[in-house]
Design an enzyme around this catalytic site. Sequence first.
Site, PDB file in Angstrom:
ATOM      1  N   ARG A 176      -6.015  -1.966   2.461  1.00 39.76           N
ATOM      2  CA  ARG A 176      -7.367  -1.363   1.983  1.00 39.76           C
ATOM      3  C   ARG A 176      -7.084  -1.762   0.468  1.00 39.76           C
ATOM      4  O   ARG A 176      -7.502  -1.347  -0.553  1.00 39.76           O
ATOM      5  CB  ARG A 176      -6.414   0.161   1.039  1.00 39.76           C
ATOM      6  CG  ARG A 176      -6.607   1.766   2.033  1.00 39.76           C
ATOM      7  CD  ARG A 176      -7.474   2.025   2.530  1.00 39.76           C
ATOM      8  NE  ARG A 176      -7.948   2.970   3.833  1.00 39.76           N
ATOM      9  CZ  ARG A 176      -7.958   2.725   4.843  1.00 39.76           C
ATOM     10  NH1 ARG A 176      -7.494   1.975   6.106  1.00 39.76           N
ATOM     11  NH2 ARG A 176      -7.105   3.979   5.284  1.00 39.76           N
ATOM     12  N   CYS A 225      -9.541   9.804   3.023  1.00 41.47           N
ATOM     13  CA  CYS A 225      -8.145  10.131   2.767  1.00 41.47           C
ATOM     14  C   CYS A 225      -7.859   9.799   1.684  1.00 41.47           C
ATOM     15  O   CYS A 225      -9.261   8.876   0.883  1.00 41.47           O
ATOM     16  CB  CYS A 225      -7.184   9.237   3.699  1.00 41.47           C
ATOM     17  SG  CYS A 225      -7.221   9.613   5.578  1.00 41.47           S
ATOM     18  N   GLU A 295      -6.909   6.780  -3.161  1.00 44.62           N
ATOM     19  CA  GLU A 295      -7.591   5.978  -1.941  1.00 44.62           C
ATOM     20  C   GLU A 295      -9.077   5.838  -2.448  1.00 44.62           C
ATOM     21  O   GLU A 295      -9.692   4.603  -2.563  1.00 44.62           O
ATOM     22  CB  GLU A 295      -7.425   6.472  -1.007  1.00 44.62           C
ATOM     23  CG  GLU A 295      -6.786   5.153   0.281  1.00 44.62           C
ATOM     24  CD  GLU A 295      -8.344   5.244   1.075  1.00 44.62           C
ATOM     25  OE1 GLU A 295      -9.889   4.701   0.286  1.00 44.62           O
ATOM     26  OE2 GLU A 295      -8.331   5.450   2.041  1.00 44.62           O
TER      27      GLU A 295
END
Length: 301
Positions: A176, A225, A295
Amino acid sequence: MKLNRSEITKIVSGKILQNEPMSRHTTFRIGGKCDFYVEVKTTVELKSLIKLCLKKKIPYQIIGFGSNILVKDEGVRGIVIRLTGDLSSLNFRLQKKSAVAGGGCALQLFVKNCADNGLSGAESLVGIPGTVGGAVIMNAGTKEGYIGSLVKSVTVMNEKGEIKKLDKKSLRFSYRGSNIPPKNIIISAEFLLKKKSKSDIIKNLNKLMHRRVKTQPFGFYNAGCIFKNLAGDYAARLIDRTGLKGASVGGAVVSKLHANFINNTGVATAEDVLKLIKNIQKKVKEKFNKNLELEIKIIGG
Ligand code: EPU
Protein backbone atom coordinates in the site's frame (compact mmCIF):
# COMPACT_ATOMS: atom_id res chain seq x y z
CA MET A 1 -4.23 34.61 -0.88
CA LYS A 2 -7.64 34.54 -2.51
CA LEU A 3 -8.30 32.91 -5.83
CA ASN A 4 -10.82 34.09 -8.42
CA ARG A 5 -12.69 31.80 -10.73
CA SER A 6 -11.55 33.88 -13.72
CA GLU A 7 -7.90 33.11 -12.96
CA ILE A 8 -8.62 29.39 -13.26
CA THR A 9 -10.84 29.83 -16.34
CA LYS A 10 -7.91 31.44 -18.16
CA ILE A 11 -5.83 28.30 -17.64
CA VAL A 12 -8.17 25.32 -17.60
CA SER A 13 -10.54 24.13 -20.35
CA GLY A 14 -12.33 21.51 -18.20
CA LYS A 15 -15.12 21.81 -15.64
CA ILE A 16 -14.67 24.37 -12.85
CA LEU A 17 -17.09 24.17 -9.93
CA GLN A 18 -17.06 26.54 -6.98
CA ASN A 19 -18.14 25.52 -3.46
CA GLU A 20 -18.67 22.02 -4.74
CA PRO A 21 -19.79 19.31 -2.27
CA MET A 22 -17.13 16.61 -2.19
CA SER A 23 -19.85 14.06 -1.44
CA ARG A 24 -20.45 14.18 -5.21
CA HIS A 25 -16.89 13.10 -5.93
CA THR A 26 -16.22 10.35 -3.38
CA THR A 27 -17.35 6.72 -3.38
CA PHE A 28 -18.24 7.18 0.33
CA ARG A 29 -20.68 9.92 -0.83
CA ILE A 30 -19.44 11.95 2.15
CA GLY A 31 -17.57 15.25 2.36
CA GLY A 32 -18.12 18.98 2.77
CA LYS A 33 -17.54 21.59 0.08
CA CYS A 34 -14.22 22.38 -1.58
CA ASP A 35 -13.45 25.95 -2.67
CA PHE A 36 -12.88 24.82 -6.28
CA TYR A 37 -13.28 21.50 -8.04
CA VAL A 38 -11.33 21.62 -11.30
CA GLU A 39 -11.01 19.11 -14.14
CA VAL A 40 -7.69 19.52 -15.92
CA LYS A 41 -7.26 18.12 -19.43
CA THR A 42 -3.60 18.53 -20.42
CA THR A 43 -0.11 18.63 -18.94
CA VAL A 44 0.19 22.28 -19.98
CA GLU A 45 -3.01 23.18 -18.10
CA LEU A 46 -1.88 21.23 -15.05
CA LYS A 47 1.50 22.94 -15.02
CA SER A 48 -0.06 26.41 -15.22
CA LEU A 49 -2.53 25.58 -12.46
CA ILE A 50 0.18 24.23 -10.15
CA LYS A 51 2.28 27.34 -10.78
CA LEU A 52 -0.71 29.57 -10.01
CA CYS A 53 -1.25 27.66 -6.75
CA LEU A 54 2.42 28.03 -5.90
CA LYS A 55 2.41 31.78 -6.63
CA LYS A 56 -0.79 32.45 -4.68
CA LYS A 57 -0.05 29.91 -1.93
CA ILE A 58 -3.27 28.03 -2.64
CA PRO A 59 -3.36 24.42 -1.43
CA TYR A 60 -4.37 21.75 -3.92
CA GLN A 61 -5.19 18.06 -3.84
CA ILE A 62 -5.45 15.54 -6.63
CA ILE A 63 -8.34 13.17 -6.26
CA GLY A 64 -8.81 10.23 -8.53
CA PHE A 65 -12.32 8.86 -8.35
CA GLY A 66 -12.35 9.63 -4.61
CA SER A 67 -12.44 5.92 -3.87
CA ASN A 68 -9.89 5.68 -1.09
CA ILE A 69 -10.56 8.90 0.82
CA LEU A 70 -12.74 10.29 3.56
CA VAL A 71 -13.34 14.01 3.13
CA LYS A 72 -14.14 15.82 6.37
CA ASP A 73 -17.50 17.57 6.84
CA GLU A 74 -15.72 20.95 6.94
CA GLY A 75 -14.69 20.40 3.32
CA VAL A 76 -11.40 21.19 1.59
CA ARG A 77 -9.77 24.60 1.26
CA GLY A 78 -8.17 25.42 -2.07
CA ILE A 79 -8.46 23.40 -5.25
CA VAL A 80 -9.41 19.77 -5.75
CA ILE A 81 -8.05 18.59 -9.09
CA ARG A 82 -9.23 15.72 -11.29
CA LEU A 83 -7.12 14.60 -14.25
CA THR A 84 -9.23 14.15 -17.39
CA GLY A 85 -8.80 14.48 -21.20
CA ASP A 86 -5.22 13.70 -22.32
CA LEU A 87 -4.34 13.06 -18.70
CA SER A 88 -6.72 10.10 -18.63
CA SER A 89 -5.69 8.57 -21.96
CA LEU A 90 -4.75 4.94 -22.55
CA ASN A 91 -2.48 3.70 -25.33
CA PHE A 92 -1.10 0.27 -26.09
CA ARG A 93 2.18 -0.60 -27.80
CA LEU A 94 1.36 -4.15 -28.70
CA GLN A 95 4.78 -4.94 -30.23
CA LYS A 96 6.41 -3.99 -26.95
CA LYS A 97 3.63 -5.61 -24.87
CA SER A 98 3.29 -2.33 -23.03
CA ALA A 99 0.62 0.20 -22.14
CA VAL A 100 0.85 3.87 -21.26
CA ALA A 101 -1.98 5.22 -19.12
CA GLY A 102 -2.63 8.76 -17.97
CA GLY A 103 -2.81 9.28 -14.21
CA GLY A 104 -6.54 9.99 -14.48
CA CYS A 105 -7.32 6.85 -16.51
CA ALA A 106 -9.89 4.58 -14.83
CA LEU A 107 -8.11 1.53 -13.44
CA GLN A 108 -10.91 -0.75 -14.65
CA LEU A 109 -10.64 0.65 -18.20
CA PHE A 110 -6.96 -0.30 -18.10
CA VAL A 111 -7.77 -3.81 -16.80
CA LYS A 112 -10.44 -4.36 -19.46
CA ASN A 113 -8.33 -3.06 -22.33
CA CYS A 114 -5.35 -5.21 -21.31
CA ALA A 115 -7.65 -8.24 -21.57
CA ASP A 116 -9.07 -7.10 -24.92
CA ASN A 117 -5.54 -6.78 -26.28
CA GLY A 118 -4.51 -10.23 -25.02
CA LEU A 119 -2.12 -8.74 -22.47
CA SER A 120 -1.89 -10.35 -19.06
CA GLY A 121 -0.66 -8.96 -15.74
CA ALA A 122 -3.42 -6.61 -14.63
CA GLU A 123 -5.99 -9.29 -13.73
CA SER A 124 -5.32 -9.00 -9.98
CA LEU A 125 -6.58 -5.40 -10.16
CA VAL A 126 -10.06 -6.32 -11.35
CA GLY A 127 -12.82 -4.64 -9.36
CA ILE A 128 -10.54 -2.10 -7.67
CA PRO A 129 -12.12 1.33 -8.16
CA GLY A 130 -10.08 4.47 -8.75
CA THR A 131 -7.57 5.78 -11.25
CA VAL A 132 -4.25 4.49 -12.52
CA GLY A 133 -2.41 7.38 -10.80
CA GLY A 134 -3.95 6.68 -7.41
CA ALA A 135 -3.35 2.96 -7.81
CA VAL A 136 0.34 3.47 -8.64
CA ILE A 137 1.02 5.93 -5.79
CA MET A 138 -0.41 3.50 -3.23
CA ASN A 139 0.57 0.29 -5.04
CA ALA A 140 -2.99 -0.99 -5.19
CA GLY A 141 -3.48 -4.70 -5.50
CA THR A 142 -4.58 -7.94 -3.97
CA LYS A 143 -2.91 -11.13 -2.83
CA GLU A 144 -2.82 -12.12 -6.52
CA GLY A 145 -0.59 -9.18 -7.40
CA TYR A 146 0.15 -5.47 -7.11
CA ILE A 147 0.25 -2.77 -9.76
CA GLY A 148 3.84 -1.81 -8.83
CA SER A 149 5.15 -5.07 -10.28
CA LEU A 150 3.90 -4.02 -13.75
CA VAL A 151 5.37 -0.51 -13.76
CA LYS A 152 8.18 0.26 -16.20
CA SER A 153 8.31 4.00 -15.60
CA VAL A 154 6.25 6.82 -14.12
CA THR A 155 6.11 10.43 -15.30
CA VAL A 156 5.40 12.86 -12.49
CA MET A 157 4.94 16.59 -11.97
CA ASN A 158 6.33 18.04 -8.77
CA GLU A 159 4.94 20.93 -6.71
CA LYS A 160 6.92 23.44 -8.82
CA GLY A 161 5.31 22.16 -12.02
CA GLU A 162 8.50 20.37 -13.16
CA ILE A 163 8.12 17.08 -15.04
CA LYS A 164 10.33 14.09 -14.35
CA LYS A 165 10.43 10.50 -15.55
CA LEU A 166 11.16 7.93 -12.87
CA ASP A 167 12.25 4.55 -14.15
CA LYS A 168 11.78 1.14 -12.60
CA LYS A 169 15.26 1.23 -11.01
CA SER A 170 14.49 4.30 -8.92
CA LEU A 171 10.99 3.19 -7.93
CA ARG A 172 10.22 1.21 -4.77
CA PHE A 173 6.83 -0.29 -4.10
CA SER A 174 5.70 -1.65 -0.76
CA TYR A 175 2.42 -2.86 0.76
CA ARG A 176 0.00 0.00 0.00
CA GLY A 177 2.81 2.44 -0.71
CA SER A 178 5.59 3.68 -2.99
CA ASN A 179 8.57 6.03 -2.80
CA ILE A 180 6.91 8.52 -5.16
CA PRO A 181 7.01 11.80 -3.16
CA PRO A 182 3.49 12.61 -1.85
CA LYS A 183 3.30 16.05 -3.50
CA ASN A 184 4.07 14.57 -6.93
CA ILE A 185 1.26 14.13 -9.43
CA ILE A 186 1.31 11.10 -11.70
CA ILE A 187 0.96 12.33 -15.27
CA SER A 188 1.28 8.87 -16.77
CA ALA A 189 2.67 5.42 -16.14
CA GLU A 190 4.06 2.81 -18.51
CA PHE A 191 3.33 -0.85 -17.79
CA LEU A 192 4.95 -4.02 -19.07
CA LEU A 193 2.58 -6.93 -19.66
CA LYS A 194 2.73 -10.47 -21.02
CA LYS A 195 1.04 -11.99 -24.04
CA LYS A 196 -1.72 -14.46 -23.18
CA SER A 197 -4.92 -15.69 -24.79
CA LYS A 198 -7.79 -13.27 -24.37
CA SER A 199 -10.19 -16.02 -23.31
CA ASP A 200 -7.82 -17.26 -20.54
CA ILE A 201 -7.46 -13.71 -19.22
CA ILE A 202 -11.23 -13.16 -19.22
CA LYS A 203 -11.84 -16.50 -17.49
CA ASN A 204 -9.43 -15.45 -14.74
CA LEU A 205 -10.99 -11.96 -14.48
CA ASN A 206 -14.44 -13.49 -14.03
CA LYS A 207 -13.16 -15.88 -11.35
CA LEU A 208 -11.45 -13.10 -9.38
CA MET A 209 -14.41 -10.74 -9.73
CA HIS A 210 -16.80 -13.45 -8.57
CA ARG A 211 -14.72 -13.98 -5.43
CA ARG A 212 -14.59 -10.24 -4.78
CA VAL A 213 -18.34 -9.79 -5.09
CA LYS A 214 -18.93 -12.73 -2.74
CA THR A 215 -16.57 -11.45 -0.03
CA GLN A 216 -16.84 -7.64 -0.26
CA PRO A 217 -19.80 -5.24 -0.12
CA PHE A 218 -20.53 -4.04 -3.65
CA GLY A 219 -23.25 -1.52 -4.44
CA PHE A 220 -22.73 0.27 -1.12
CA TYR A 221 -21.21 3.68 -0.48
CA ASN A 222 -17.80 2.98 1.03
CA ALA A 223 -14.07 3.56 0.53
CA GLY A 224 -12.85 -0.03 0.34
CA CYS A 225 -10.83 -1.39 3.25
CA ILE A 226 -10.53 1.18 6.03
CA PHE A 227 -7.45 -0.23 7.80
CA LYS A 228 -4.19 -1.73 6.58
CA ASN A 229 -3.49 -5.33 7.36
CA LEU A 230 -0.85 -5.91 10.01
CA ALA A 231 2.33 -7.93 9.70
CA GLY A 232 1.04 -11.44 10.20
CA ASP A 233 -2.64 -10.65 10.73
CA TYR A 234 -5.70 -9.30 8.97
CA ALA A 235 -7.49 -6.15 10.09
CA ALA A 236 -10.81 -7.72 9.03
CA ARG A 237 -10.22 -10.82 11.18
CA LEU A 238 -9.41 -8.72 14.26
CA ILE A 239 -12.48 -6.47 13.82
CA ASP A 240 -14.69 -9.50 13.21
CA ARG A 241 -13.39 -11.33 16.32
CA THR A 242 -14.07 -8.18 18.35
CA GLY A 243 -17.74 -8.58 17.43
CA LEU A 244 -17.99 -5.29 15.60
CA LYS A 245 -19.76 -6.37 12.40
CA GLY A 246 -22.92 -4.29 12.17
CA ALA A 247 -21.69 -1.75 14.78
CA SER A 248 -22.68 1.77 13.83
CA VAL A 249 -22.41 5.49 14.58
CA GLY A 250 -25.11 7.57 12.89
CA GLY A 251 -25.22 6.47 9.26
CA ALA A 252 -21.83 4.70 9.32
CA VAL A 253 -21.99 0.91 9.72
CA VAL A 254 -19.34 -1.82 9.85
CA SER A 255 -20.18 -4.15 6.95
CA LYS A 256 -21.69 -7.48 7.95
CA LEU A 257 -20.05 -9.09 4.92
CA HIS A 258 -16.48 -7.82 5.39
CA ALA A 259 -15.44 -6.31 8.71
CA ASN A 260 -12.80 -3.99 7.22
CA PHE A 261 -15.42 -2.00 5.29
CA ILE A 262 -17.55 0.81 6.67
CA ASN A 263 -20.69 1.49 4.65
CA ASN A 264 -22.53 4.78 4.50
CA THR A 265 -26.27 4.07 4.72
CA GLY A 266 -26.81 7.35 2.86
CA VAL A 267 -26.94 9.74 5.80
CA ALA A 268 -23.47 9.29 7.31
CA THR A 269 -21.29 12.30 8.03
CA ALA A 270 -17.50 12.17 8.05
CA GLU A 271 -17.75 12.67 11.82
CA ASP A 272 -19.83 9.47 12.10
CA VAL A 273 -17.18 7.52 10.19
CA LEU A 274 -14.33 9.01 12.24
CA LYS A 275 -16.09 8.14 15.52
CA LEU A 276 -16.71 4.58 14.31
CA ILE A 277 -13.05 4.29 13.26
CA LYS A 278 -11.95 5.40 16.76
CA ASN A 279 -14.33 2.89 18.40
CA ILE A 280 -12.95 0.07 16.26
CA GLN A 281 -9.33 1.02 16.99
CA LYS A 282 -10.04 1.24 20.73
CA LYS A 283 -11.84 -2.10 20.95
CA VAL A 284 -9.26 -3.98 18.84
CA LYS A 285 -6.50 -2.49 21.01
CA GLU A 286 -8.28 -3.60 24.19
CA LYS A 287 -8.91 -7.14 22.96
CA PHE A 288 -5.76 -7.91 20.94
CA ASN A 289 -3.32 -5.15 21.96
CA LYS A 290 -2.89 -4.33 18.24
CA ASN A 291 -2.95 -0.90 16.60
CA LEU A 292 -5.01 -0.61 13.43
CA GLU A 293 -3.58 1.91 11.00
CA LEU A 294 -5.73 3.71 8.42
CA GLU A 295 -5.54 2.58 4.81
CA ILE A 296 -7.80 5.36 3.57
CA LYS A 297 -6.61 8.96 3.42
CA ILE A 298 -8.47 11.62 5.37
CA ILE A 299 -8.52 14.99 3.66
CA GLY A 300 -9.83 18.44 4.43
CA GLY A 301 -10.98 19.94 7.69
N1 EPU B 1 -12.07 -12.16 7.50
C1 EPU B 1 -12.82 -12.23 8.64
N2 EPU B 1 -13.96 -11.48 8.70
C2 EPU B 1 -14.36 -10.68 7.69
C3 EPU B 1 -13.58 -10.60 6.52
C4 EPU B 1 -12.42 -11.37 6.45
O1 EPU B 1 -12.48 -12.94 9.58
O2 EPU B 1 -15.40 -10.02 7.81
C5 EPU B 1 -10.83 -12.95 7.40
C6 EPU B 1 -10.90 -13.92 6.22
O3 EPU B 1 -11.49 -15.13 6.58
C7 EPU B 1 -9.44 -14.07 5.84
C8 EPU B 1 -8.81 -12.75 6.26
O4 EPU B 1 -9.71 -12.11 7.15
O5 EPU B 1 -8.84 -15.11 6.60
C9 EPU B 1 -8.50 -11.84 5.07
O6 EPU B 1 -9.70 -11.51 4.40
P1 EPU B 1 -9.74 -11.22 2.82
O7 EPU B 1 -9.27 -12.42 2.08
O8 EPU B 1 -11.09 -10.69 2.51
O9 EPU B 1 -8.65 -10.13 2.54
P2 EPU B 1 -8.26 -8.79 3.31
O10 EPU B 1 -6.85 -8.96 3.77
O11 EPU B 1 -9.27 -8.40 4.32
C10 EPU B 1 -7.16 -7.61 1.28
C11 EPU B 1 -7.13 -6.17 0.86
C12 EPU B 1 -8.32 -5.86 -0.03
C13 EPU B 1 -8.30 -6.80 -1.23
C14 EPU B 1 -8.39 -8.23 -0.70
C15 EPU B 1 -8.41 -9.27 -1.81
C16 EPU B 1 -6.09 -4.86 2.63
C17 EPU B 1 -6.32 -3.97 3.78
N3 EPU B 1 -7.19 -5.33 2.03
O12 EPU B 1 -8.31 -7.75 2.13
O13 EPU B 1 -8.17 -4.52 -0.48
O14 EPU B 1 -9.38 -6.52 -2.10
O15 EPU B 1 -7.26 -8.48 0.15
O16 EPU B 1 -7.13 -9.68 -2.12
O17 EPU B 1 -4.94 -5.14 2.27
C18 EPU B 1 -8.73 -2.21 -0.26
O18 EPU B 1 -7.55 -1.97 -0.26
O19 EPU B 1 -9.59 -1.30 -0.21
C19 EPU B 1 -9.19 -3.60 -0.30
C20 EPU B 1 -10.45 -3.92 -0.20
